[in-house]
Scaffold this active site. Structure first.
Site, PDB file in Angstrom:
ATOM      1  N   GLU A  90       0.818  -1.217   0.000  1.00  0.00           N
ATOM      2  CA  GLU A  90       0.000   0.000   0.000  1.00  0.00           C
ATOM      3  C   GLU A  90       0.846   1.259   0.000  1.00  0.00           C
ATOM      4  OE1 GLU A  90      -2.602  -0.062   3.446  1.00  0.00           O
ATOM      5  OE2 GLU A  90      -3.008  -2.178   3.095  1.00  0.00           O
ATOM      6  N   CYS A 103       3.120   8.226   1.596  1.00  0.00           N
ATOM      7  CA  CYS A 103       3.561   7.249   2.586  1.00  0.00           C
ATOM      8  C   CYS A 103       3.724   5.926   1.857  1.00  0.00           C
ATOM      9  CB  CYS A 103       2.497   7.134   3.674  1.00  0.00           C
ATOM     10  SG  CYS A 103       2.834   5.824   4.850  1.00  0.00           S
ATOM     11  N   CYS A 110       5.110  -7.835   7.188  1.00  0.00           N
ATOM     12  CA  CYS A 110       6.052  -7.406   8.223  1.00  0.00           C
ATOM     13  C   CYS A 110       6.216  -8.538   9.216  1.00  0.00           C
ATOM     14  CB  CYS A 110       5.492  -6.170   8.939  1.00  0.00           C
ATOM     15  SG  CYS A 110       6.613  -5.458  10.165  1.00  0.00           S
ATOM     16  N   CYS A 114       3.880  -6.436  15.959  1.00  0.00           N
ATOM     17  CA  CYS A 114       3.248  -5.499  16.902  1.00  0.00           C
ATOM     18  C   CYS A 114       1.767  -5.864  17.088  1.00  0.00           C
ATOM     19  CB  CYS A 114       3.376  -4.056  16.408  1.00  0.00           C
ATOM     20  SG  CYS A 114       5.089  -3.502  16.309  1.00  0.00           S
ATOM     21  N   CYS A 117      -1.130  -3.888  15.072  1.00  0.00           N
ATOM     22  CA  CYS A 117      -0.894  -3.516  13.678  1.00  0.00           C
ATOM     23  C   CYS A 117      -1.426  -4.559  12.701  1.00  0.00           C
ATOM     24  CB  CYS A 117       0.608  -3.312  13.463  1.00  0.00           C
ATOM     25  SG  CYS A 117       1.009  -2.777  11.788  1.00  0.00           S
ATOM     26  N   SER A 189      10.235   5.681   9.663  1.00  0.00           N
ATOM     27  CA  SER A 189       9.683   5.249  10.945  1.00  0.00           C
ATOM     28  C   SER A 189      10.126   3.834  11.265  1.00  0.00           C
ATOM     29  CB  SER A 189       8.157   5.310  10.862  1.00  0.00           C
ATOM     30  OG  SER A 189       7.586   4.948  12.096  1.00  0.00           O
ATOM     31  N   CYS A 329      -2.039   1.992   8.197  1.00  0.00           N
ATOM     32  CA  CYS A 329      -1.111   0.923   7.890  1.00  0.00           C
ATOM     33  C   CYS A 329      -1.669  -0.490   7.734  1.00  0.00           C
ATOM     34  CB  CYS A 329      -0.122   0.928   9.058  1.00  0.00           C
ATOM     35  SG  CYS A 329       1.394   0.176   8.689  1.00  0.00           S
TER      36      CYS A 329
END
Ligand code: SAH
Length: 355
Positions: A90, A103, A110, A114, A117, A189, A329
């Site tokens: 994305e 962004c 990932c 987390c 997320c 980030s 996200c």
């Protein structure tokens, strides 16, 4: 195969020299690619002979728009890109008074895990190449007819878990012959991969580092962010203080406020203690609810901000753009995966482009 889009003009020149072509072709091809050329035939000033050679030896498939959502509230646009191998990532275009920001994602999925997320639920499929990161900026800008002045590496993935490719991307996007976006217009980030932070500090890049803090104490942070079990709060803050000393750049700390988890008074106090001696900025983010996760947004946003400010910490409540389009996200990719099943099976089908 040559991944043309991940190469600098000099690397292109070297590759072309090896094919018996003059060096200046490197810069020409770089410029074509930076303008979004989609096929070799677009590159009209290249001799036919070179185009033929490249047809067999080079790849630069542009990403395909698998889904696009435009916010009716503020013009934010969210793209789901399908990459050449069927993986999806994305990007989000945000319009601010000071210019347009894209962004971008740095990995397909990932592996950081987390708890709040959406991007990490099905794990990591693979790293993105420098060219695939560049393409997100380029094709977002072209599709939206919006010049891009700022980039944030805050989409899907952990940039410091793919640091070599991210550094190469930064070099490419920085080039005057290309998109010419300066380091001061780029933010990166991280969830807190300390070796990566230290490597960035050594390079003294002028980009803005954002650290996803989300809790100032090990007990809470380790529950929310498994990375904290490898690099705890103290190790992380040592690296942040050193980063500031090395680069002179103020760090931004991201903090998604979660009801009853990280919004206690003592946690605001702890943040202030940790930041002593370092100018910093705390970005308070309203938690985006992710259906798979049982965490609720805090109702103490303003109060928590005041607690920080009273202790001398600059803190802002982030204005949320694209609230009507799942613009945070990993949510769009996740939706596409849900539509085609769950978990592993969904990951496979999304790779087939089945969205
Ligand atoms: N891996 C990097 C960058 C990607 S995440 C990192 O961890 O910083 C971008 C930001 O969105 C991070 O600050 C992340 O913690 C935050 N985020 C992820 N899910 C969220 C959610 N449900 N609500 C609010 N912020 C979230």
């Amino acid at each position: 195969m040559l991944d043309l889009k991940s190469m600098t003009p000099e690397e292109l020149s070297d590759a072309f020299a090896a094919m018996g072509e003059p060096a200046f072709r490197g810069k020409q091809v770089f410029q074509w690619l930076s303008r979004g050329a989609q096929s070799l035939d677009d590159m009209t000033n290249l001799p036919k002979s070179l185009r033929e050679k490249l047809r067999d030896t080079a790849v630069f498939t542009p990403p395909r728009i698998a889904r696009k959502q435009v916010s009716q509230l503020d013009g934010t646009i969210k793209y789901l890109w399908e990459l050449a191998d069927g993986n999806c990532v994305e990007s989000v275009l945000m319009r601010y008074h000071h210019g347009n920001t894209v962004c971008i994602s740095s990995q397909a999925g990932c592996r950081m895990g987390c708890a709040f997320c959406a991007s990490t639920i099905a794990g990591k499929a693979r790293d993105l190449t420098p060219g695939e990161m560049l393409d997100q900026v380029l094709f977002t800008s072209l599709d939206a007819a919006a010049p891009v002045s700022n980039i944030v590496l805050m989409g899907i993935g952990e940039p410091l878990d793919n640091l070599d490719n991210v550094l190469k991307f930064l070099e490419l996007v920085n080039r005057p012959e290309g998109l010419n976006i300066g380091m001061r217009h780029i933010s990166l980030s991280t969830c807190g991969l300390v070796p990566g932070i230290r490597r960035l500090a050594e390079l003294r890049l002028q980009l803005t580092l954002s650290v996803s803090l989300h809790a100032p104490d090990d007990e809470t942070r380790s529950k929310l962010m498994p990375v904290n079990r490898a690099y705890d709060v103290e190790t992380l803050f040592d690296a942040c203080h050193d980063y500031f000393r090395e680069t002179g750049r103020r760090i931004s700390f991201e903090y998604a406020l979660i009801d009853g988890v990280n919004d206690h008074d003592w946690q605001a106090e702890r943040i202030a203690e940790r930041l002593r001696g370092m100018p910093a900025h705390v970005n308070l983010i309203p938690l985006n609810r992710v259906s798979e996760r049982d965490l609720r947004p805090s109702r103490r946003m303003d109060e928590f901000q005041r607690l920080l400010e009273r202790r001398g910490v600059t803190a802002t409540v982030r204005r949320s753009l694209g609230g009507d389009i799942d613009a945070s996200c990993g949510q769009l990719r996740r939706r596409a995966m849900e539509r085609s099943g769950h978990g592993e099976a969904a990951e496979r089908s999304i790779r087939r482009g089945d969205v």
